[in-house]
Design a protein around this motif. Structure first.
Motif, PDB file in Angstrom:
ATOM      1  N   PHE A 217       0.823  -1.204   0.000  1.00  0.00           N
ATOM      2  CA  PHE A 217       0.000   0.000   0.000  1.00  0.00           C
ATOM      3  C   PHE A 217       0.863   1.263   0.000  1.00  0.00           C
ATOM      4  N   SER A 218       1.979   1.228   0.729  1.00  0.00           N
ATOM      5  CA  SER A 218       2.850   2.397   0.816  1.00  0.00           C
ATOM      6  C   SER A 218       3.453   2.743  -0.544  1.00  0.00           C
ATOM      7  N   VAL A 219       3.792   1.707  -1.310  1.00  0.00           N
ATOM      8  CA  VAL A 219       4.386   1.941  -2.634  1.00  0.00           C
ATOM      9  C   VAL A 219       3.342   2.431  -3.622  1.00  0.00           C
ATOM     10  N   PHE A 220       2.217   1.725  -3.725  1.00  0.00           N
ATOM     11  CA  PHE A 220       1.246   2.021  -4.775  1.00  0.00           C
ATOM     12  C   PHE A 220       0.313   3.179  -4.421  1.00  0.00           C
ATOM     13  N   PHE A 221      -0.138   3.243  -3.175  1.00  0.00           N
ATOM     14  CA  PHE A 221      -1.084   4.298  -2.806  1.00  0.00           C
ATOM     15  C   PHE A 221      -0.398   5.510  -2.184  1.00  0.00           C
ATOM     16  N   GLY A 222       0.690   5.272  -1.442  1.00  0.00           N
ATOM     17  CA  GLY A 222       1.390   6.381  -0.819  1.00  0.00           C
ATOM     18  C   GLY A 222       2.393   7.050  -1.723  1.00  0.00           C
ATOM     19  N   LEU A 223       3.251   6.254  -2.384  1.00  0.00           N
ATOM     20  CA  LEU A 223       4.317   6.808  -3.212  1.00  0.00           C
ATOM     21  C   LEU A 223       3.856   7.146  -4.621  1.00  0.00           C
ATOM     22  N   LEU A 224       3.151   6.234  -5.273  1.00  0.00           N
ATOM     23  CA  LEU A 224       2.750   6.440  -6.664  1.00  0.00           C
ATOM     24  C   LEU A 224       1.447   7.229  -6.792  1.00  0.00           C
ATOM     25  N   ALA A 225       0.401   6.789  -6.124  1.00  0.00           N
ATOM     26  CA  ALA A 225      -0.885   7.494  -6.204  1.00  0.00           C
ATOM     27  C   ALA A 225      -0.911   8.750  -5.348  1.00  0.00           C
ATOM     28  N   ARG A 226       0.008   8.836  -4.382  1.00  0.00           N
ATOM     29  CA  ARG A 226       0.119   9.997  -3.484  1.00  0.00           C
ATOM     30  C   ARG A 226      -1.207  10.334  -2.789  1.00  0.00           C
ATOM     31  N   LEU A 227      -1.847   9.307  -2.254  1.00  0.00           N
ATOM     32  CA  LEU A 227      -3.047   9.551  -1.460  1.00  0.00           C
ATOM     33  C   LEU A 227      -2.658  10.258  -0.168  1.00  0.00           C
ATOM     34  N   PRO A 228      -3.491  11.168   0.317  1.00  0.00           N
ATOM     35  CA  PRO A 228      -3.166  11.873   1.568  1.00  0.00           C
ATOM     36  C   PRO A 228      -3.184  10.920   2.753  1.00  0.00           C
ATOM     37  N   SER A 229      -2.393  11.260   3.768  1.00  0.00           N
ATOM     38  CA  SER A 229      -2.319  10.419   4.969  1.00  0.00           C
ATOM     39  C   SER A 229      -2.456  11.250   6.236  1.00  0.00           C
ATOM     40  N   ASP A 230      -3.205  12.343   6.144  1.00  0.00           N
ATOM     41  CA  ASP A 230      -3.494  13.193   7.303  1.00  0.00           C
ATOM     42  C   ASP A 230      -2.239  13.688   8.007  1.00  0.00           C
ATOM     43  N   GLY A 231      -1.180  13.937   7.231  1.00  0.00           N
ATOM     44  CA  GLY A 231       0.013  14.565   7.796  1.00  0.00           C
ATOM     45  C   GLY A 231       0.973  13.637   8.512  1.00  0.00           C
ATOM     46  N   VAL A 232       0.749  12.335   8.472  1.00  0.00           N
ATOM     47  CA  VAL A 232       1.678  11.391   9.095  1.00  0.00           C
ATOM     48  C   VAL A 232       2.282  10.525   7.995  1.00  0.00           C
ATOM     49  N   PRO A 233       3.452   9.943   8.212  1.00  0.00           N
ATOM     50  CA  PRO A 233       4.045   9.062   7.197  1.00  0.00           C
ATOM     51  C   PRO A 233       3.071   7.956   6.788  1.00  0.00           C
TER      52      PRO A 233
ATOM     53  N   MET B 153       6.906   1.041  15.195  1.00  0.00           N
ATOM     54  CA  MET B 153       6.781   2.054  14.141  1.00  0.00           C
ATOM     55  C   MET B 153       6.500   3.430  14.730  1.00  0.00           C
ATOM     56  N   LEU B 154       5.696   3.493  15.765  1.00  0.00           N
ATOM     57  CA  LEU B 154       5.433   4.774  16.423  1.00  0.00           C
ATOM     58  C   LEU B 154       6.724   5.353  16.997  1.00  0.00           C
ATOM     59  N   LEU B 155       7.554   4.507  17.570  1.00  0.00           N
ATOM     60  CA  LEU B 155       8.831   4.970  18.124  1.00  0.00           C
ATOM     61  C   LEU B 155       9.767   5.428  17.023  1.00  0.00           C
ATOM     62  N   ILE B 156       9.818   4.703  15.920  1.00  0.00           N
ATOM     63  CA  ILE B 156      10.707   5.055  14.809  1.00  0.00           C
ATOM     64  C   ILE B 156      10.327   6.400  14.213  1.00  0.00           C
ATOM     65  N   TYR B 157       9.029   6.646  14.047  1.00  0.00           N
ATOM     66  CA  TYR B 157       8.569   7.895  13.433  1.00  0.00           C
ATOM     67  C   TYR B 157       8.361   9.004  14.463  1.00  0.00           C
ATOM     68  N   GLY B 158       8.679   8.742  15.722  1.00  0.00           N
ATOM     69  CA  GLY B 158       8.592   9.771  16.749  1.00  0.00           C
ATOM     70  C   GLY B 158       7.178  10.225  17.053  1.00  0.00           C
TER      71      GLY B 158
END
Length: 275
Positions: free
Chosen positions: A63-79, A144-149
């Protein structure tokens, strides 16, 4: 002359009423069936319980590759990866619980045709067994929460409530489909398609803020939309508290559960013959 006494064990007569006292009396069997489902799920697998993590992690990467990186769907300001994974934890539990619960009666044909026990225990145990997967997948989510602060607020304490809603929703759907599956084996084959459609009807890969305002109440008819929004609100502080949507979802789940219990009870006596 010796008089032989014959004891007939059968479901209690009482129309469509659920015998809660009987279910409580069989609570030890519920524990046994739940634990058995957990062990059978990972029996003779090379990775064991790691599958509970691999499934949502693999979906998150895709999902991160196709919807986040390629389609660039919004994610409410978080990674996007943590945005997607926060939704995939409850969604993966729900999807697996519905599939396992819907097949529970058919998969336990040998047990159903030999001994009596409250049939509701079969789909209930299948749903409860999935909670182990949630606990394991949550470890990755915390990492993941710790990694992304990202530091959750006190809203984190509401997570069990949204998890209960997901659990009851899965149980309500599983009760309906497990009873139907005994008579119509097409249910087993339509389940993957149903779950796939439900995935895209829920805000897993996209934020619910993309749904137009006039569609909000209609969208709330999907209880998993409120569950996913609730998880993101509690963990990431992104989506707003479901509010009115949550109330609508609770009403929908209540109707599904009551209707499912009534239908299940109405056909329960024929399970051993039809299966």
């Amino acid at each position: 002359m010796t008089v032989r006494q014959v004891t007939r064990i059968a479901a209690a007569r009482g129309g469509l009423r659920v015998d809660w006292a009987e279910l409580w009396a069989y609570r030890d069997l519920l524990y046994f069936l739940t634990w058995r489902d957990v062990k059978v799920r990972y029996k003779q697998t090379a990775l064991g319980v790691a599958w509970a993590v691999l499934q949502p992690v693999a979906a998150m990467l895709v999902f991160s590759v196709f919807f986040g990186l390629l389609a660039r769907l919004p994610s409410d300001g978080v990674p996007y990866p943590v945005f997607a994974y926060a939704a995939l934890v409850p969604w993966t539990f729900f999807a697996n619980a519905v599939i396992q619960g819907s097949n529970s009666l058919v998969d336990q044909e040998a047990l159903l045709t030999k001994v009596y026990f409250p049939r509701l225990l079969a789909p209930t145990a299948a749903v409860l067994a999935g909670l182990i997967d949630v606990a394991i997948a949550a470890v990755v989510l915390i990492a993941m929460l710790l990694i992304y602060g990202i530091v959750p607020t006190l809203a984190l304490l509401t997570i069990p409530l949204f998890l209960v809603l997901a659990c009851v929703t899965a149980l309500a759907v599983a009760i309906w489909l497990s009873a139907l599956n005994v008579r119509f084996r097409d249910v087993r084959y339509t389940l993957p398609f149903l779950v796939q459609i439900w995935l895209f009807a829920s805000p897993v890969v996209y934020p619910s803020s993309l749904v137009p305002a006039p569609w909000n109440l209609l969208y709330a008819l999907n209880p998993m939309a409120s569950v996913i929004d609730g998880f993101r609100w509690a963990l990431l502080g992104t989506a707003e508290f479901p509010g009115l949507r949550l109330l609508v979802s609770l009403a929908v789940v209540a109707l599904l559960l009551v209707g499912g219990l009534r239908y299940f009870r109405s056909v329960e006596r024929s399970f051993a013959d039809a299966i």
